[in-house]
Motif scaffolding. Structure first.
Motif, short mmCIF file in Angstrom:
data_model
loop_
_atom_site.label_atom_id
_atom_site.label_comp_id
_atom_site.label_asym_id
_atom_site.label_seq_id
_atom_site.Cartn_x
_atom_site.Cartn_y
_atom_site.Cartn_z
N CYS A 21 73.07 58.26 -4.78
CA CYS A 21 71.74 58.78 -4.47
C CYS A 21 71.71 59.42 -3.08
O CYS A 21 71.15 60.50 -2.90
N VAL A 22 72.31 58.77 -2.11
CA VAL A 22 72.32 59.30 -0.74
C VAL A 22 73.11 60.61 -0.70
O VAL A 22 72.70 61.56 -0.03
N ILE A 23 74.22 60.65 -1.40
CA ILE A 23 75.01 61.89 -1.46
C ILE A 23 74.17 63.03 -2.03
O ILE A 23 74.23 64.16 -1.54
N SER A 24 73.37 62.74 -3.03
CA SER A 24 72.57 63.82 -3.64
C SER A 24 71.51 64.35 -2.69
O SER A 24 71.07 65.48 -2.82
N TRP A 25 71.07 63.57 -1.72
CA TRP A 25 70.08 64.03 -0.75
C TRP A 25 70.67 65.02 0.24
O TRP A 25 69.99 65.92 0.72
N PHE A 26 71.96 64.86 0.58
CA PHE A 26 72.57 65.67 1.63
C PHE A 26 73.38 66.85 1.10
O PHE A 26 73.73 67.73 1.85
N ARG A 27 73.70 66.86 -0.16
CA ARG A 27 74.45 67.96 -0.79
C ARG A 27 75.74 68.31 -0.04
O ARG A 27 75.95 69.46 0.36
N PRO A 28 76.63 67.35 0.13
CA PRO A 28 77.91 67.68 0.78
C PRO A 28 78.80 68.46 -0.20
O PRO A 28 78.48 68.60 -1.38
N SER A 29 79.91 68.91 0.28
CA SER A 29 80.84 69.68 -0.54
C SER A 29 81.38 68.81 -1.68
O SER A 29 81.79 67.67 -1.47
N HIS A 30 81.39 69.37 -2.89
CA HIS A 30 81.92 68.64 -4.03
C HIS A 30 83.44 68.57 -3.99
O HIS A 30 84.04 67.90 -4.82
#
Length: 84
Positions: A21-30
């Motif tokens: 969930c936290v990753i989805s908030w920040f949109r880092p590189s896949h």
């Protein structure tokens, strides 16, 4: 003893979903290896839920992690209650 193992597995699952969930908030590189690992690990669990309740039907909010955590909690509760 086994019930503690069940709750440890649930805690790790909860932590993994929280990281997702936290990753989805920040949109880092896949392409980042940690992001890729978290997504590859959680997608098999979240995708069936998303097929049943797509995010576009809930005003763009993705409730699949919350549903997955709730279902995992129910399963862990049942298993912990059954195991000695």
């Amino acid at each position: 003893m086994l019930d503690r193992l069940v709750w440890l597995a649930f805690d790790l699952f909860f932590l993994l979903m929280l990281v997702r969930c936290v990753i989805s908030w920040f949109r880092p590189s896949h392409y980042h290896p940690i992001v890729r690992w978290v997504e590859n690990t959680t997608d098999p669990i979240l995708e069936p839920i998303r097929r049943i309740i797509p995010p576009w039907k809930t005003a763009g909010l993705d409730f699949s992690p919350a549903i997955a955590i709730f279902l995992a909690w129910v399963i862990a509760s049942v298993l912990a209650g059954i195991l000695p």
